[in-house]
Design a protein around this motif. Structure first.
Motif, PDB file in Angstrom:
ATOM      1  N   TYR A  68       1.287  -5.123   7.189  1.00 36.00           N
ATOM      2  CA  TYR A  68       2.754  -5.208   7.231  1.00 36.00           C
ATOM      3  C   TYR A  68       3.237  -5.550   8.635  1.00 36.00           C
ATOM      4  CZ  TYR A  68       3.574  -3.456   2.468  1.00 36.00           C
ATOM      5  OH  TYR A  68       3.641  -3.329   1.105  1.00 36.00           O
ATOM      6  N   ILE A  69       2.708  -4.824   9.623  1.00 30.15           N
ATOM      7  CA  ILE A  69       3.212  -5.002  10.985  1.00 30.15           C
ATOM      8  C   ILE A  69       2.939  -6.416  11.489  1.00 30.15           C
ATOM      9  CG2 ILE A  69       2.813  -4.296  13.390  1.00 30.15           C
ATOM     10  CD1 ILE A  69       2.756  -1.393  12.334  1.00 30.15           C
ATOM     11  N   SER A  70       1.777  -6.967  11.143  1.00 30.24           N
ATOM     12  CA  SER A  70       1.488  -8.323  11.625  1.00 30.24           C
ATOM     13  C   SER A  70       2.345  -9.365  10.918  1.00 30.24           C
ATOM     14  CB  SER A  70      -0.002  -8.642  11.483  1.00 30.24           C
ATOM     15  OG  SER A  70      -0.367  -8.643  10.138  1.00 30.24           O
ATOM     16  N   ASN A  71       3.063  -8.946   9.878  1.00 27.93           N
ATOM     17  CA  ASN A  71       4.038  -9.827   9.231  1.00 27.93           C
ATOM     18  C   ASN A  71       5.471  -9.426   9.571  1.00 27.93           C
ATOM     19  OD1 ASN A  71       2.861 -11.870   7.049  1.00 27.93           O
ATOM     20  ND2 ASN A  71       1.503 -10.091   7.180  1.00 27.93           N
ATOM     21  N   ASN A  72       5.608  -8.628  10.641  1.00 31.68           N
ATOM     22  CA  ASN A  72       6.936  -8.206  11.109  1.00 31.68           C
ATOM     23  C   ASN A  72       7.711  -7.365  10.110  1.00 31.68           C
ATOM     24  OD1 ASN A  72       6.704  -9.585  13.634  1.00 31.68           O
ATOM     25  ND2 ASN A  72       7.029 -11.492  12.492  1.00 31.68           N
ATOM     26  N   VAL A  73       6.987  -6.629   9.292  1.00 32.81           N
ATOM     27  CA  VAL A  73       7.615  -5.694   8.358  1.00 32.81           C
ATOM     28  C   VAL A  73       7.325  -4.283   8.879  1.00 32.81           C
ATOM     29  CG1 VAL A  73       7.616  -4.820   5.984  1.00 32.81           C
ATOM     30  CG2 VAL A  73       7.247  -7.271   6.419  1.00 32.81           C
ATOM     31  N   VAL A  74       8.353  -3.442   8.907  1.00 31.71           N
ATOM     32  CA  VAL A  74       8.180  -2.071   9.407  1.00 31.71           C
ATOM     33  C   VAL A  74       7.827  -1.144   8.243  1.00 31.71           C
ATOM     34  CG1 VAL A  74       9.290  -0.110  10.561  1.00 31.71           C
ATOM     35  CG2 VAL A  74       9.835  -2.468  11.268  1.00 31.71           C
ATOM     36  N   PRO A  75       6.605  -0.584   8.229  1.00 36.54           N
ATOM     37  CA  PRO A  75       6.206   0.325   7.155  1.00 36.54           C
ATOM     38  C   PRO A  75       6.579   1.764   7.482  1.00 36.54           C
ATOM     39  CG  PRO A  75       4.306  -0.185   8.509  1.00 36.54           C
ATOM     40  CD  PRO A  75       5.491  -0.860   9.153  1.00 36.54           C
ATOM     41  N   TYR A  76       6.865   2.534   6.427  1.00 35.14           N
ATOM     42  CA  TYR A  76       7.151   3.960   6.668  1.00 35.14           C
ATOM     43  C   TYR A  76       6.856   4.774   5.414  1.00 35.14           C
ATOM     44  CZ  TYR A  76      11.693   3.523   4.243  1.00 35.14           C
ATOM     45  OH  TYR A  76      12.680   3.312   3.320  1.00 35.14           O
ATOM     46  N   PRO A  77       6.504   6.042   5.597  1.00 34.14           N
ATOM     47  CA  PRO A  77       6.211   6.894   4.435  1.00 34.14           C
ATOM     48  C   PRO A  77       7.504   7.409   3.800  1.00 34.14           C
ATOM     49  CG  PRO A  77       5.813   8.111   6.474  1.00 34.14           C
ATOM     50  CD  PRO A  77       6.286   6.741   6.875  1.00 34.14           C
ATOM     51  N   GLY A  78       7.489   7.585   2.501  1.00 36.42           N
ATOM     52  CA  GLY A  78       8.682   8.036   1.785  1.00 36.42           C
ATOM     53  C   GLY A  78       9.156   9.415   2.224  1.00 36.42           C
ATOM     54  N   GLY A  79      10.437   9.672   2.018  1.00 38.97           N
ATOM     55  CA  GLY A  79      11.035  10.926   2.461  1.00 38.97           C
ATOM     56  C   GLY A  79      10.393  12.163   1.840  1.00 38.97           C
ATOM     57  N   THR A  80       9.910  12.047   0.617  1.00 43.35           N
ATOM     58  CA  THR A  80       9.309  13.215  -0.033  1.00 43.35           C
ATOM     59  C   THR A  80       8.080  13.707   0.724  1.00 43.35           C
ATOM     60  OG1 THR A  80      10.148  12.524  -2.191  1.00 43.35           O
ATOM     61  CG2 THR A  80       8.318  14.073  -2.203  1.00 43.35           C
ATOM     62  N   LEU A  81       7.359  12.805   1.368  1.00 40.95           N
ATOM     63  CA  LEU A  81       6.199  13.240   2.152  1.00 40.95           C
ATOM     64  C   LEU A  81       6.674  14.075   3.349  1.00 40.95           C
ATOM     65  CD1 LEU A  81       3.129  12.955   1.909  1.00 40.95           C
ATOM     66  CD2 LEU A  81       3.249  11.197   3.672  1.00 40.95           C
ATOM     67  N   PHE A  82       7.761  13.626   3.978  1.00 40.45           N
ATOM     68  CA  PHE A  82       8.350  14.458   5.040  1.00 40.45           C
ATOM     69  C   PHE A  82       8.748  15.820   4.476  1.00 40.45           C
ATOM     70  CE2 PHE A  82      12.588  16.003   6.136  1.00 40.45           C
ATOM     71  CZ  PHE A  82      12.278  16.645   7.338  1.00 40.45           C
ATOM     72  N   GLU A  83       9.375  15.838   3.308  1.00 41.17           N
ATOM     73  CA  GLU A  83       9.823  17.115   2.731  1.00 41.17           C
ATOM     74  C   GLU A  83       8.647  18.047   2.448  1.00 41.17           C
ATOM     75  OE1 GLU A  83      12.923  16.809  -0.324  1.00 41.17           O
ATOM     76  OE2 GLU A  83      13.409  14.789   0.385  1.00 41.17           O
ATOM     77  N   GLN A  84       7.561  17.478   1.971  1.00 42.31           N
ATOM     78  CA  GLN A  84       6.349  18.268   1.729  1.00 42.31           C
ATOM     79  C   GLN A  84       5.851  18.861   3.047  1.00 42.31           C
ATOM     80  OE1 GLN A  84       4.738  19.445  -0.732  1.00 42.31           O
ATOM     81  NE2 GLN A  84       2.537  19.488  -0.334  1.00 42.31           N
ATOM     82  N   ALA A  85       5.875  18.071   4.108  1.00 42.19           N
ATOM     83  CA  ALA A  85       5.449  18.574   5.422  1.00 42.19           C
ATOM     84  C   ALA A  85       6.404  19.671   5.897  1.00 42.19           C
ATOM     85  CB  ALA A  85       5.407  17.428   6.430  1.00 42.19           C
ATOM     86  N   TYR A  86       7.676  19.452   5.673  1.00 46.50           N
ATOM     87  CA  TYR A  86       8.691  20.421   6.122  1.00 46.50           C
ATOM     88  C   TYR A  86       8.503  21.774   5.435  1.00 46.50           C
ATOM     89  CZ  TYR A  86      13.228  22.684   6.615  1.00 46.50           C
ATOM     90  OH  TYR A  86      14.226  23.593   6.865  1.00 46.50           O
ATOM     91  N   ILE A  87       8.372  21.782   4.107  1.00 48.46           N
ATOM     92  CA  ILE A  87       8.282  23.082   3.415  1.00 48.46           C
ATOM     93  C   ILE A  87       6.931  23.763   3.615  1.00 48.46           C
ATOM     94  CG2 ILE A  87      10.025  22.664   1.626  1.00 48.46           C
ATOM     95  CD1 ILE A  87       7.685  22.038  -0.318  1.00 48.46           C
TER      96      ILE A  87
END
Lengths: 257, 257, 257
Positions: A68-87
């Motif tokens: 993705y990055i070498s095609n100038n696309v910014v990848p990111y993990p979905g918000g639910t993964l953050f929520e799982q980390a948070y709880i």
């Protein structure tokens, strides 16, 4: 040079406008490459949907991120993964792992869990300090809970996130696009609710999740070809670009850019 | 030789019958090759949907066209791209570019724009003279406008196009297959409307756009396995072939060929 | 090692539980490989839907079968292909060809044709003796016919198949998941009907066809993450695994394994 280049022109995009956020819900590595070869110019952000990153091999996730990055696309993990980390009290490890894997943005959401306004603001700050683009999301994933948020509530939440440093705020609609946020149970835009949002906010700071074609058409006709749209299925990315440019019946002769 | 070849036989197809037209809305080059390796025998026409060709690189489009042609599939650009050329007065350049890229057919439509009968006839002639297979399409893309066409109007339009030299006439249903032409808002066939069309026309000269499975089943049970069908999604091409041959529950024991 | 491995754990699966059966309705060979590279760990059974195997080249089918098997996925031809062999009196050839191609399981169904109970039992025995895993299916493909089966009838049919030696019994819902078996016309679970089935049967011996996301969510919340599910589209396999593990909003904090 594109085929039939005399029938359209490049879409001129002011910085931060005309964003297309795609939903990758587990594409294979070759499919990502093949997809980006033909459509890579029309994607800005690639969301690895919800917690999908956590069930795939680290090396494969890194490979996809690099692609993705070498095609100038910014990848990111979905918000639910953050929520799982948070709880599970693993936010720091989450942030470190995201950095090591090479993700370029982080999404902060409370679609399923509850987070206080103060804490949310602190988290946004920490993510920004760590060097990530910060995306936040407003809306709940359960329609019954989401209906408790008035349009005025959503305006306030967006404003708080932007004040805390969010680069863009995503208006939640999930993969289905029904009965959440600005959409009714049929996936149609609730115009009065939307009007309250756009009267109070700068539309260029929002990304509308708009997985359905009628939603994409509506947004393009209302806000123009450079509206920011999200949760676009990979196989719809080319179609969306043609709608933005008036190269599909729905918008032919109705857009200028 | 196919697996389990004793459970079916080759579908015998009189010339110009049993046509499957597939909708390619931006497949990557490797996906096209992989798809044709397994399903190429069951596709006759590949439509590069609406204006999608014009947002992809010329070399990639040429590569995809070559891949289709070497698998005996005739590729062509969607009618909306012709309409865009027509309204911008670039029909000649459009035709020249289509030729240089190697497309084998051209679709003449007025799904979004208006074209006089005389001019449409002239255009059909020009496309034919340029050596292309000529496909035309009858129907409007906006349901409100499409509803203004009676079944009798459609019959007349089809007849005019055939007289002007069209090889086949496509009955519009778009990618969605709802609330247009012979389909109601649920995607079901409006039987009375259809009856008027088939009473007056030779069904072998038509290609029914039938993106939904229930539509494909209906057509096969009504007209037999060699009905001409269009706007088939790539991932449904194999499924359609099995339905034509009675190898799926919906048509098992109900077709002969 | 998976990315973000500290946010989830391996799903512990008692033998024969937590099965995911995927529907391959004609994937190309490269797509299968690419898909298995990223998602192969989360598929147990790959059904070559209905009669699709019989319209593809023998060498390609063998190649795909080998690819599945080397990824520990058991491939098998859809029940409709068996039914076609049955009504054309080619069951023995069918079984021999399945063996030569390398399929690991056989599905015995009467979704479209009628087979007596005695004969069905005999066939199950023959397939088992030939060394295959035996899957059977309960339910008709035509909703009008399927509605004639009461929940009690289904219980009895499942029990008979298990007594005859079936390894698992699939509860029919087709690719669409509507108006068949335990689902109503909207694809929602008919809870009373289902209750009759689960009061009488061991749920671990069943595979619920559950092509729609709401169906998968319902089953996971009711039976836990190791419920056996079938007719999962390839592009939904990763999503299903995240739902089983509570890594998607629908099941976050609601499952334990």
């Amino acid at each position: 040079m594109n085929a039939f280049d005399f029938l359209t022109k490049d879409r001129i995009r002011p910085s931060g406008e005309g964003v297309t956020m795609m939903l990758d819900k587990g594409m294979g590595p070759n499919m990502v490459e093949d997809f980006l070869e033909i459509s890579g110019n029309y994607v800005d952000l690639a969301k690895f949907g919800w917690g999908t990153s956590a069930v795939h091999e680290r090396e494969l996730i890194k490979y996809k991120i690099d692609t993705y990055i070498s095609n100038n696309v910014v990848p990111y993990p979905g918000g639910t993964l953050f929520e799982q980390a948070y709880i599970t009290n693993k936010f720091n490890e989450f942030l470190k792992e995201a950095q090591e894997l090479g993700f370029g943005a982080i999404e902060i959401s409370d679609g399923t869990v509850d987070i206080s306004a103060v804490e949310r603001s602190d988290i946004i700050g920490m993510v920004k300090d760590a060097g990530f683009m910060v995306l936040t999301e407003v809306g709940k994933k359960d329609p019954a809970k989401d209906h408790l948020l008035s349009p005025g509530d959503r305006v306030k939440l967006v404003e708080q996130d932007l004040e805390s440093g969010a680069d863009k705020v995503i208006i939640e609609a999930r993969e289905g696009g029904k009965d959440l946020g600005i959409y009714n149970g049929k996936g149609e835009v609730k115009e009065e609710d939307m009007q309250i949002l756009i009267d109070a906010l700068d539309v260029n700071q929002l990304i509308w999740e708009a997985p359905q074609k009628n939603q994409q058409t509506y947004m393009i006709l209302k806000f123009g070809p450079n509206v920011n749209l999200g949760n676009i299925a990979p196989e719809e990315v080319t179609a969306l670009e043609t709608m933005r440019r008036g190269l599909r019946g729905d918008t032919l002769g109705k857009v200028s850019f």
